[in-house]
Structures are given as structure tokens and as C-alpha cells.
Design an enzyme around this catalytic site. Structure first.
Site, short mmCIF file in Angstrom:
data_model
loop_
_atom_site.label_atom_id
_atom_site.label_comp_id
_atom_site.label_asym_id
_atom_site.label_seq_id
_atom_site.Cartn_x
_atom_site.Cartn_y
_atom_site.Cartn_z
N LYS A 278 0.83 -1.15 0.13
CA LYS A 278 0.08 -0.12 -0.14
C LYS A 278 0.78 1.35 0.01
O LYS A 278 1.97 1.20 0.44
CB LYS A 278 -0.89 -0.06 1.21
CG LYS A 278 -2.21 0.71 1.21
CD LYS A 278 -3.07 0.01 0.43
CE LYS A 278 -4.57 0.79 0.41
NZ LYS A 278 -5.47 -0.05 -0.12
N GLY B 74 -22.39 5.01 -1.97
CA GLY B 74 -21.27 5.60 -2.72
C GLY B 74 -20.99 4.56 -4.09
O GLY B 74 -22.06 3.89 -4.53
N VAL C 258 -19.71 1.96 -4.55
CA VAL C 258 -20.25 0.32 -4.19
C VAL C 258 -21.75 0.39 -3.56
O VAL C 258 -22.41 -0.52 -4.09
CB VAL C 258 -19.17 -0.24 -3.08
CG1 VAL C 258 -19.39 -1.82 -3.11
CG2 VAL C 258 -17.85 -0.06 -3.57
P1 NAD Z 1 -17.52 6.09 -1.49
O1 NAD Z 1 -16.58 7.21 -0.82
O2 NAD Z 1 -18.03 6.40 -2.92
O3 NAD Z 1 -19.10 5.88 -0.80
C1 NAD Z 1 -19.13 6.00 0.71
C2 NAD Z 1 -20.43 6.64 0.93
O4 NAD Z 1 -20.74 6.53 2.38
C3 NAD Z 1 -20.59 7.82 0.66
O5 NAD Z 1 -21.93 8.19 -0.16
C4 NAD Z 1 -20.82 8.73 1.91
O6 NAD Z 1 -21.52 9.84 2.04
C5 NAD Z 1 -21.28 7.69 2.88
N1 NAD Z 1 -21.06 7.87 4.34
C6 NAD Z 1 -20.04 8.14 4.94
N2 NAD Z 1 -20.22 8.43 6.15
C7 NAD Z 1 -21.35 7.76 6.34
C8 NAD Z 1 -22.29 7.51 7.67
N3 NAD Z 1 -21.74 7.74 8.94
N4 NAD Z 1 -23.35 6.96 7.65
C9 NAD Z 1 -24.01 6.65 6.29
N5 NAD Z 1 -23.36 6.94 5.04
C10 NAD Z 1 -22.04 7.51 5.24
O7 NAD Z 1 -16.89 4.75 -1.11
P2 NAD Z 1 -16.97 3.39 -1.95
O8 NAD Z 1 -15.77 3.41 -2.75
O9 NAD Z 1 -18.33 3.13 -2.08
O10 NAD Z 1 -16.60 2.40 -0.60
C11 NAD Z 1 -17.21 2.28 0.42
C12 NAD Z 1 -16.70 1.26 1.32
O11 NAD Z 1 -16.28 -0.04 0.68
C13 NAD Z 1 -15.24 1.79 1.89
O12 NAD Z 1 -15.12 1.31 3.27
C14 NAD Z 1 -14.26 1.27 0.83
O13 NAD Z 1 -13.03 1.20 1.60
C15 NAD Z 1 -14.81 -0.11 0.81
N6 NAD Z 1 -14.21 -0.73 -0.49
C16 NAD Z 1 -14.59 -0.13 -1.65
C17 NAD Z 1 -14.14 -0.93 -2.63
C18 NAD Z 1 -14.20 -0.31 -3.97
O14 NAD Z 1 -14.55 -1.04 -5.33
N7 NAD Z 1 -14.47 1.27 -4.28
C19 NAD Z 1 -13.54 -2.15 -2.76
C20 NAD Z 1 -13.33 -2.51 -1.34
C21 NAD Z 1 -13.64 -1.96 -0.21
#
Ligand code: NAD
Length: 356
Positions: free
Chosen positions: A82, A184, A186
Site C-alpha cells: 500500500k 457511494g 459500491v
Molecule cells: P464512497 O466514498 O464512494 O462512498 C461512501 C458513502 O458512504 C458515501 O456516499 C458517503 O456519503 C457515505 N457515508 C459516509 N459516512 C457515512 C455515515 N456515517 N453513514 C452513512 N453513510 C455514510 O466509497 P466506496 O468506494 O463506495 O467504498 C465504500 C466502502 O467500501 C469503503 O469502506 C471502502 O474502503 C470499501 N471498499 C470499496 C471498494 C471499491 O471498489 N470502491 C473495494 C473494497 C472496499
């Protein structure tokens, strides 16, 4: 002499920690390589406003080790690494900064390969790609898989099905009540998939516009962000933040299954024991959320990126989750421990092959 970082490196068997600086562009970055037993250390480049250098280094180290386990358990032949850049991605990210970091990655000669993460985008990856070929997550016009959120969502859905089969004796999501946190990259495709399959979903997000859109376009109900984990449901699905499963929230859960994409869902390992004690089936985060990385690292396989093969391999998360559940039941251990054990067995196999 007190040396918390060296002690940490030794205790968890890290291979390398590289500090990256460039005075001209103001770069302060870290590359952490945990393991290359299964293949080149791979993991995203994060840009974040850390409170201290130590916090940035520890974040890179923890995340790198997490990637080792994620790839090992997913059956992908990559190691864990990382990188982080210290700074505000909204105000401090410059082309020079990214290029300087790209040169550090290039100088490692392929020992570490990077990708998108919190605070970096596919466009940033294209800039890095100008300095180093060791970039995995790339836009389609550069030969990459493009956005990976939908693949991560699909993988989580497969893990959910395996959990439903264990708890309810049937996989289909029709009629299942799901409390989904975070809409978000995902969470949104996950919601679309669940609604399409006939699940009854209640959602929450701190971003009101996203909640309104979900209500309007998909007809789902919404609750305030602070209440979503306590909704009566079959599955609590965290797609937002880490640390959501903790001493405060676990007693309030009213579900049978926790399965979502958020990284580091357990505040601490003991919270995995607490869930097991409450009889809640927890899908270990790095098993459930491996879909995106399985999908985008497909381009490293023979013949380059093949969408059909990539989706098929993401679909295997269902079998992987079943393996974890079976092992947990057989050994009478919580699922998070079973997942670690599967990953460690595969790493031990890779190490023993190196000895031949
Ligand atoms: P993102 O930033 O696109 O979406 C996160 C969403 O959560 C946002 O809409 C935000 O407003 C919301 N949020 C933040 N705090 C909140 C709360 N307290 N209550 C409710 N909603 C809240 O992120 P993402 O890419 O969708 O990833 C989501 C999670 O999955 C993260 O933990 C990320 O590390 C993990 N993840 C993502 C991927 C990927 O393909 N993007 C892969 C593996 C793991």
C-alpha cells in the site's frame, strides 16, 4: 531504545518500508510492502490529511498487510502493499506530486504495483502511468478494467447469498430485509442489485442528495445515518466506514447477518468474537469486498483484461464465503478467524514452494 515502527515491522513480518520525499513538489509519501510470497505487492495509493507522520506510516503498514490477506484468501497470486501520500487530495494534489510518487514506484522495479484508493482517482492513475508501468487500476482507454465499484458490489452480493444459505437455508434475496449504510461507488450499485432481486431495502447516507435519489429512483425507505445499524432486518450491510462494528453498535444490531463492502468493519478483533457470541453471522470484510480487486487485477493475467473471466472470478466469492463458514463451524471459531486461517494456509503453501 524504543522503536515502535521497527517492532511492528518485525512482529508482522513486513518486507520493506520506503519513505518517499521530493522537496520541489512537496512530496511526503510512504510505500509499505508486507509480502511478495504470492506475487508482486499490490494495493492502492491513498492520499489523506494524516494528523502525524506516524499515523500515515501505520495506516500504510496496516493496509498493506490487509492486502496480503485479501489476495491470499481470494486465490489471487499477488502480495500485499500500500502507498500513501500525506496531504489533502482536494487542495494539495498536483501533477508534480503524482509524477514524483510514480517515479518512486517505478524505482522499485515492479516489487510494488499501485491503484486507486481513498483520495485518488482513475485520472490520477493515468498520470502515474506516465511515470511507471506498475499501475493496475486504469481507465479502459489505457487497457484497464475501468470503474470497479460494480464488481465490488457484485462480489458482496455473492457473499450475502452464501450467508443467507447458511442462516435461512436458501440463497435468493427476494423478500430479504436489508439495512444498507452508504450509497457511494459500491453502495449504489449494491442497492440497485438488491432491489432488482426483490430485497426490501432501507438505506442511510450522510449525503441527503443520494438518499433522495434512492427514494425517488428505487422507491426505498430511508432512516437517519445514526439509526441504520439498529434496523430490524435480515442483513445489516455496511458500505460506508470502517469501525462500524464496535462495543456500542453490536448490542444494538437487530440482524442475523452482517455483510457489506466497508474495509475494517470490526473496530477491533474482539468485536468479531462479540458478533459470534450474539449468533450473528459476519462475512469477513476482505472476503466479501475482494470483487473490485479481483476484477481490476485480471489485466495482469495471460492475454490481458478479459471481462468475462474477471466477472466469473468475482462470482467465486460465494464459494469462498461458504468455505469460511464451513471452516468456522468445523473448528468452532468466529468467521474472521476462519478467513485469516484460509489466507495463512495459502501463504504457507507459497512459501513452501519457494523452498523447492
Ligand atoms: P464512497 O466514498 O464512494 O462512498 C461512501 C458513502 O458512504 C458515501 O456516499 C458517503 O456519503 C457515505 N457515508 C459516509 N459516512 C457515512 C455515515 N456515517 N453513514 C452513512 N453513510 C455514510 O466509497 P466506496 O468506494 O463506495 O467504498 C465504500 C466502502 O467500501 C469503503 O469502506 C471502502 O474502503 C470499501 N471498499 C470499496 C471498494 C471499491 O471498489 N470502491 C473495494 C473494497 C472496499
Amino acid at each position: 531504545m524504543k522503536s515502535p515502527i521497527f517492532d511492528y515491522l518485525v512482529r508482522y513480518g513486513y518486507k520493506k518500508l520506503v519513505l518517499c520525499t521530493n522537496r520541489e513538489v512537496g512530496l511526503r509519501g510512504v510505500i509499505a510492502i508486507h509480502s511478495t510470497d504470492l506475487g508482486p505487492a499490490t494495493g492502492g495509493l491513498r492520499m489523506w490529511t494524516y494528523a502525524s507522520e506516524e499515523e500515515a506510516i501505520m495506516d500504510a503498514l496496516r493496509l498493506a498487510r490487509g492486502m496480503t490477506y485479501k489476495y491470499a484468501a481470494a486465490g489471487v497470486n499477488l502480495g500485499g502493499g500500500k502507498a500513501v501520500i500525506i496531504g489533502d487530495p482536494k487542495t494539495e494534489k498536483t501533477e508534480g506530486l503524482l509524477r514524483a510518487m510514480g517515479r518512486f514506484i517505478q524505482s522499485l522495479g515492479g516489487e510494488y504495483q499501485t491503484g486507486e484508493d481513498v483520495g485518488t482517482t482513475l485520472d490520477d492513475m493515468e498520470v502515474l502511468y506516465g511515470e511507471t508501468e506498475h499501475v493496475v487500476t486504469l481507465p479502459e482507454h489505457c487497457g484497464g478494467a475501468g470503474p470497479i465499484g460494480p464488481a465490488t458490489a457484485y462480489g458482496v452480493q455473492q457473499a450475502m447469498k452464501a450467508c443467507c444459505e447458511e442462516v435461512y437455508g436458501s440463497e435468493p434475496m427476494k423478500g430479504r430485509r436489508v439495512a444498507l449504510q452508504g450509497l457511494g461507488a459500491v453502495g449504489w450499485p449494491a442497492l440497485e442489485g438488491l432491489v432488482k432481486e426483490g430485497a426490501k431495502v432501507v438505506v442511510a447516507d450522510i449525503d441527503r442528495a443520494k438518499v433522495d435519489r434512492a427514494r425517488r429512483q428505487l422507491g426505498v425507505k430511508a432512516v437517519p445515518p445514526g439509526e441504520i445499524h439498529a434496523q430490524p432486518c435480515d442483513i445489516f450491510a455496511p458500505y460506508a466506514l470502517g469501525g462500524i462494528l464496535n462495543t456500542r453498535t453490536i448490542p444494538e444490531l437487530r440482524c442475523k447477518i452482517v455483510c457489506g463492502s466497508a474495509n475494517n468493519q470490526l473496530g477491533e478483533e474482539r468485536h468479531g468474537d462479540l458478533l459470534a457470541k450474539r449468533g450473528i453471522l459476519y462475512a469477513p470484510d476482505y472476503i466479501a469486498n475482494a470483487g473490485g480487486t479481483i476484477y481490476d487485477t485480471d489485466r495482469l493475467q495471460k492475454g490481458g483484461f478479459n471481462r468475462e473471466r474477471a466477472w466469473r472470478n468475482v462470482g467465486r466469492i460465494r464459494e469462498r464465503m461458504k468455505e469460511v463458514i464451513t471452516l468456522a463451524r468445523r473448528e468452532r471459531i468466529p468467521t474472521y478467524r476462519a478467513a485469516d486461517r484460509l489466507a495463512e494456509e495459502r501463504l504457507a503453501m507459497a512459501r513452501s514452494l519457494k523452498l523447492i
